[in-house]
Design a protein around this motif. Sequence first.
Motif, short mmCIF file in Angstrom:
data_model
loop_
_atom_site.label_atom_id
_atom_site.label_comp_id
_atom_site.label_asym_id
_atom_site.label_seq_id
_atom_site.Cartn_x
_atom_site.Cartn_y
_atom_site.Cartn_z
N ILE A 44 -3.52 -92.68 150.15
CA ILE A 44 -3.35 -93.07 148.74
C ILE A 44 -1.87 -93.07 148.38
N ILE A 45 -1.43 -94.17 147.77
CA ILE A 45 -0.11 -94.24 147.13
C ILE A 45 -0.38 -94.38 145.63
N PHE A 46 0.19 -93.49 144.84
CA PHE A 46 -0.11 -93.42 143.41
C PHE A 46 1.08 -93.92 142.60
N ILE A 93 -3.45 -80.54 147.52
CA ILE A 93 -2.70 -81.76 147.79
C ILE A 93 -1.26 -81.57 147.34
N ASP A 94 -0.34 -81.80 148.28
CA ASP A 94 1.09 -81.76 147.96
C ASP A 94 1.56 -83.15 147.58
N ILE A 95 2.48 -83.22 146.64
CA ILE A 95 2.95 -84.51 146.14
C ILE A 95 4.44 -84.70 146.41
N ALA A 96 4.87 -85.95 146.34
CA ALA A 96 6.29 -86.30 146.42
C ALA A 96 6.56 -87.37 145.38
N GLN A 97 7.75 -87.37 144.84
CA GLN A 97 8.12 -88.37 143.84
C GLN A 97 9.07 -89.39 144.45
N LEU A 122 3.11 -90.11 154.27
CA LEU A 122 1.68 -90.35 154.47
C LEU A 122 1.17 -89.70 155.76
N VAL A 123 1.96 -89.76 156.82
CA VAL A 123 1.53 -89.18 158.07
C VAL A 123 1.45 -87.65 157.98
N ASN A 124 2.18 -87.08 157.02
CA ASN A 124 2.13 -85.64 156.80
C ASN A 124 1.20 -85.26 155.64
N ASN A 125 0.37 -86.21 155.25
CA ASN A 125 -0.68 -85.96 154.26
C ASN A 125 -0.14 -85.61 152.87
N LEU A 127 0.99 -86.89 149.07
CA LEU A 127 0.67 -87.96 148.12
C LEU A 127 1.96 -88.45 147.45
N PRO A 128 2.41 -89.69 147.74
CA PRO A 128 3.59 -90.23 147.05
C PRO A 128 3.21 -90.67 145.63
N ILE A 129 4.01 -90.26 144.66
CA ILE A 129 3.84 -90.70 143.28
C ILE A 129 5.06 -91.52 142.90
N ILE A 130 4.82 -92.78 142.54
CA ILE A 130 5.89 -93.76 142.36
C ILE A 130 6.00 -94.19 140.90
N ASN A 131 7.24 -94.37 140.46
CA ASN A 131 7.49 -94.95 139.14
C ASN A 131 8.81 -95.71 139.22
#
Length: 255
Positions: A44-46, A93-97, A122-125, A127-131
């Motif tokens: 998932i890419i958010f 779930i860990d996230i990244a911005q 993504l390969v490290n599971n 969740l990228p959060i994009i804006n």
Amino acid sequence: MKRIVIKVGTAVLTQDDNTKLALNRIENLVKLISTLKNDKKLEIIFVSSGAVGAGYTLLQLDKKDLVNKQALAAVGQPVLIKTYQELFSQYNIDIAQMLFIADDFDSRKRSKNAKNVMERLLVNNILPIINENDIISTEELIGDNDQLAAYITHYFKADMLVILTDIDGYYNKNPREFPDAELQKIVSTISEDELFKKPSANSKFATGGIVTKLKAADFLMQKDIPMYLTSGFDLTNAYEFLVNKNHKSGTIFKK
């Protein structure tokens, strides 16, 4: 593994005339994404709007002024990401911005770097959060976050874009004005008249409307990538389609 981009708009993320974050809706959204990511094993890419709206919950400035808008984004971005971090952590779930401006897509080096980072997350599971990076951007990226999400879907090789918004799909005419408007479950072509109408948005913090979603869908259809449009207020249809593979409602744009 299948890869999906999920985009949510400001109207879904805020309430009470944009003075508060809509925490119940955000919690439901987080649960849906967590179900898809953990149970369905999807990548998932958010893409999340809402930085300016989140900023307004703390600082009431006139968004029409560009500097005010950038200040609101600066205030709101950490508020929004902290909210997501706290909620996603409940599902382990860990996230990244990741923030983008137009130059990131114009530059081959920057876009390559972004792709490398995305794949590593993504390969490290994660969740990228994009804006869009509204704090330093002086003009909309490619119009709005709907079209940003479409570009993200294409550039990061996702299989589908899902847009969650304040309507439950695409109608043959405005359902707020015409009681006999009919939902279009599958759309394979979009007329130029529809694509070039002046965009309108219900929220004063939104930059889109149905026109920007149609432009996003048209961009993806030209690349044979489907887009699904449904409500972010009530996620019943999103669950049915994404989790249970049952297209009860909402609109699929595909050739």
